[in-house]
Design an enzyme around this catalytic site. Structure first.
Site, PDB file in Angstrom:
ATOM      1  N   HIS A  65       0.822  -1.213   0.000  1.00 23.82           N
ATOM      2  CA  HIS A  65       0.000   0.000   0.000  1.00 23.82           C
ATOM      3  C   HIS A  65       0.854   1.259   0.000  1.00 23.82           C
ATOM      4  CE1 HIS A  65      -3.660   2.337   0.737  1.00 23.82           C
ATOM      5  NE2 HIS A  65      -2.946   3.046   1.575  1.00 23.82           N
ATOM      6  N   HIS A 116      -9.702   3.069   0.450  1.00 24.80           N
ATOM      7  CA  HIS A 116      -9.724   2.577   1.837  1.00 24.80           C
ATOM      8  C   HIS A 116     -10.598   1.329   1.854  1.00 24.80           C
ATOM      9  CE1 HIS A 116      -8.989   3.979   6.175  1.00 24.80           C
ATOM     10  NE2 HIS A 116      -7.837   4.032   5.538  1.00 24.80           N
ATOM     11  N   SER A 562      -4.491   0.116  -5.398  1.00 23.28           N
ATOM     12  CA  SER A 562      -4.997  -0.795  -4.371  1.00 23.28           C
ATOM     13  C   SER A 562      -4.997  -2.197  -4.952  1.00 23.28           C
ATOM     14  CB  SER A 562      -6.413  -0.404  -3.933  1.00 23.28           C
ATOM     15  OG  SER A 562      -6.906  -1.329  -2.989  1.00 23.28           O
TER      16      SER A 562
END
EC number: 6.3.5.3
Length: 761
Positions: A65, A116, A562
């Protein structure tokens, strides 16, 4: 100040001296997500084993990440795109907290979209809320006032139990945090597909406005300058949070790792925003960095490596919510609402006074040095002594193997154009009603009504408009427009074309409102990089996006990757979300997407082809995914955008054609205005079904007063854009001549009933 550390904590402290004297001490590098060769490389860099605090820093900063270790080799091509925009130069680009672009009149805009995802699956409310908080601080760190947010979301099937668990919490988290900050949520997406079951996507975007001279960068320069940590206290929430959680594949039973998800406090963030903006105005900030993923590990190492290369910090000065935290836990904590500033010694008192005014706790925890080392102590003992660049920027770079999967040919040969299709008027009518009520095309008010879209008073367009638009200057009415888009089914069928189609749709959505597209941010959501098929999808999507940006002449200003978005062996649809920002000289001249008045001509712009593969019709009616996505014609997209700018002030509405085709665009424009329409499709396609439901790109519908139709047709011809007058607005039904009619009341009932019926409101 932190409480005094317990004596036993100091007694067992793993200092640099201890590490040098005990080289064979066993360390939990694998449990922290490091590979064996990565751990050995850390030992080579340091010439000894790392301390536990150093190991903590490297583990979070070298995570997927934070380090982009599997994606760097593909992302670097975005640097090949010219950095000029149609208005002016980029003021800050890839590598900064967020990209900054000149929009004219002395103003600049910064915007970025980030993910997220995994935290939002583990704890939906806080995961989504802190996703918003994190992206807002990225924008703030550039010197800008945040002015709007957006939320591209992806969920599993609407009728799945786990969707009912995560969706309400995620929506409440996005709305709760943004509403408390007083930021309008001006757009986004909510898409449902079975591949997102167990792995929802929560992407958050923020837009900020600044004057050119207000730009701030993340760097620690000036020997002797003070390092100040300010904002909320550091706690045990989010230890290894997104940095670890987003770097791991979920197994079929849930997350393989469940570290604490960050806990957000939007009221503290609001104080932090206003305090930071006043600090900027006072001229007491020499460098600044928000604390997001990897917390203090990130802020200290990135500030030091981007500046003069040296920093010394006293970790025991960090204000704590939990006095039992060990040094490595403090370094890994991703507690929210924190910032780190570099301040000249003579400005420290003024800095502290402003923080006190806003009731924001601030502590000097260190200073900039010229040693080229990042040194961190704990109660006088050195626990970190590293070259900061090796932590922040020189992590592993993997050239993961990638190859076109064996099943790709069979997937592309299974064309939706061969599926049974409706032919009679009654069948076409039924297909329309079924599609407008489908989860991906239905009214999203159940979601957007939980967001404040108009706070601050500068929102010009918001959902369900094609793009969000905010006014930047109240005197000149200069404004910016933003849209986010991605059809993951198209990307599965052809990731190169799918990424370009995502860009094209966002570009088109900005243009329909009357703005000129300027720049791109992206959030590239994919499965495990350890799967060569997934890495092929990722590589192709990056290549496609780069090539399209070059052809359209707009730069990528930054973004997010991501990976590991999959449950067991099931990867999500490749989802390269693309955000496009555009500028409009006068927001009062915007073009809405709803029909403007009765008795106006409806004009279809662009070319309709028999393109059904990956379409919403194939998905809803047949549960089918196969074939090739619509043709990408970027030259046609550019010409269409130029025409949409030409007709500002002439067209009374403009709406892009994408998911659901012409049928969905007509339905939305009619339902948003309460004005019906009658259309003829003979000039669009020989088959009315194709005319209604094909999803060919590069198309939009306009409405224009009848006496200005010829003017629009001339403008379209001058741009080389096909234009067909297909009908007239008016009445209380949507009618396709020679086929069927649907009262708007029946259409509205189908469109608005889906989410409330499924989610109980």
């Amino acid at each position: 100040m932190a409480d005094t550390a317990p004596a036993e904590t100091i007694a067992r402290l793993d200092t640099v001296a201890v590490a040098g004297a005990d080289p064979d001490h066993e360390q939990p590098w694998a449990e922290l997500g490091l590979k064996e060769d990565e751990y050995q490389r850390i030992r080579e860099i340091l010439g000894r084993r790392p301390t536990s605090s150093e190991l903590a820093m490297y583990s979070v900063m070298w995570s997927e990440h934070c380090s982009y270790k599997s994606s760097k080799v593909h992302l670097k091509q975005f640097g090949e795109i010219p950095q000029e925009t149609p208005v002016g130069k980029m003021l800050a680009g890839i590598g900064e907290n967020a990209g900054v672009i000149d929009i004219g009149q002395g103003y600049a805009v910064t915007f970025k979209v980030e993910s997220h995802n995994h935290p939002s699956y583990v704890e939906p409310y806080q995961g989504a809320a802190t996703g918003v908080g994190g992206i807002v601080r990225d924008i703030l760190a550039m010197g800008a006032r945040p002015v709007a947010v957006m939320d591209p979301l992806r969920f599993g099937p609407l009728d799945a139990d786990d969707t009912h668990r995560v969706l309400p919490g995620i929506v409440a988290g996005v709305g709760g945090y943004g509403n408390c900050l007083g930021l309008p949520n001006i757009g986004g997406e909510a898409v449902f597909d079975e591949t997102y079951l167990g792995n929802p996507l929560v992407n958050a975007l923020c837009v900020g406005v600044l004057k050119h001279e207000d730009l701030h960068l993340a760097k620690a320069s000036g020997n002797g300058n003070q390092v100040i940590l300010y904002g909320a206290r550091t706690g045990g929430d989010g230890i290894g949070g997104v940095s670890v959680l987003a770097s791991e594949t979920f197994d079929a039973d849930g997350p393989a790792k469940r570290p604490s998800v960050q806990v957000g406090d939007p009221f503290m963030e609001k104080l932090l925003i206003e305090c930071t903006l006043e600090l900027f105005r006072a001229g007491v900030v020499a460098g600044i960095q928000d604390l997001g993923g990897a917390g203090l590990s990130c802020a200290t190492s990135e500030l030091a490596s981007a500046g003069d290369g040296g920093m010394r910090c006293e970790l025991d000065r960090v204000p704590l919510r939990d006095s039992t935290l060990a040094p490595e836990e403090i370094l890994m904590s991703e507690s929210q609402e924190r910032m780190m500033a570099v301040v000249e010694p003579g400005d420290v008192d003024a800095f502290m006074e402003i923080c006190a005014k806003w009731d924001v706790e601030a502590v000097v925890i260190g200073e900039v040095t010229d040693t080229g080392r990042l040194e961190i102590t704990w109660h006088g003992e050195t626990v970190v002594d590293v070259p900061p660049r090796t932590v922040a920027h020189d992590g592993p770079v993997y050239e993961r193997p990638y190859r076109r999967p064996d099943w790709q040919d069979a997937l592309q040969e299974d064309r939706a154009e061969s599926l049974p299709r409706p032919s009679t008027g009654e069948e076409l009518r039924a297909a329309l009603l079924k599609l407008v009520a489908s989860p991906n095309l239905c009214d999203k008010s159940w979601i957007t009504d939980q967001y404040d879209r108009y706070v601050l008073g500068n929102t010009v367009l918001a959902q369900p408009a094609d793009s969000g638009m905010v006014r930047v200057d109240e005197e000149t009415h200069l404004g910016v427009s933003v849209a986010t888009d991605c059809n993951g089914r198209f990307a599965k069928l052809d990731p190169y074309a799918g990424a370009q189609l995502a860009l094209a749709e966002a570009y088109r959505n900005v243009a329909t409102g009357g703005a000129r597209p300027l720049a791109v941010s992206d959030c590239l959501n994919f499965g495990s990089p350890e799967d060569p098929a997934v890495m092929w999808q990722f590589a192709e999507a990056c290549r496609g996006l780069k090539d399209a940006c070059v052809e359209l002449g707009i730069p990528v200003t930054g973004g997010n990757v991501s990976l590991y978005n999959q449950t067991g062996e099931t990867a999500i649809l490749p989802t390269p979300v693309v955000a496009v920002l555009g500028v409009i000289d006068d927001v009062r001249r915007r073009t809405p997407s709803a029909f403007g008045a009765e008795g106006e001509a409806i004009v279809l712009l662009g070319t309709t082809r028999e393109e059904l593969s990956g379409s919403e019709w194939a998905h809803v009616e047949h549960g089918h995914l196969g074939g090739r996505p619509p043709v990408v014609d970027l030259g046609a997209e550019r010409a269409l955008a130029e025409l949409l700018a030409d007709v500002v002030g002439v067209a009374t509405s403009a709406h892009d054609l994408s998911d659901g085709g012409l049928a969905q665009a007509l339905a939305e424009a009619a339902l948003q205005s309460g004005i019906g329409a009658t259309v003829q499709l003979a000039d669009v396609a020989a088959d009315p079904f194709i005319g209604l439901f094909a999803e060919s790109a590069g198309r939009a519908i306009l409405t224009v007063p009848a006496d200005r139709l010829a003017e629009v047709e001339r403008l379209a011809a001058s741009r080389g854009v096909p234009a067909h007058s297909i009908g007239t607005t008016g009445g209380d039904a949507l009618t396709v001549d020679g086929a069927f009619g649907v009262p708007l009341s029946e259409l509205r009932a189908a469109w608005t009933g889906t989410l409330p019926a499924a989610l109980g409101r």
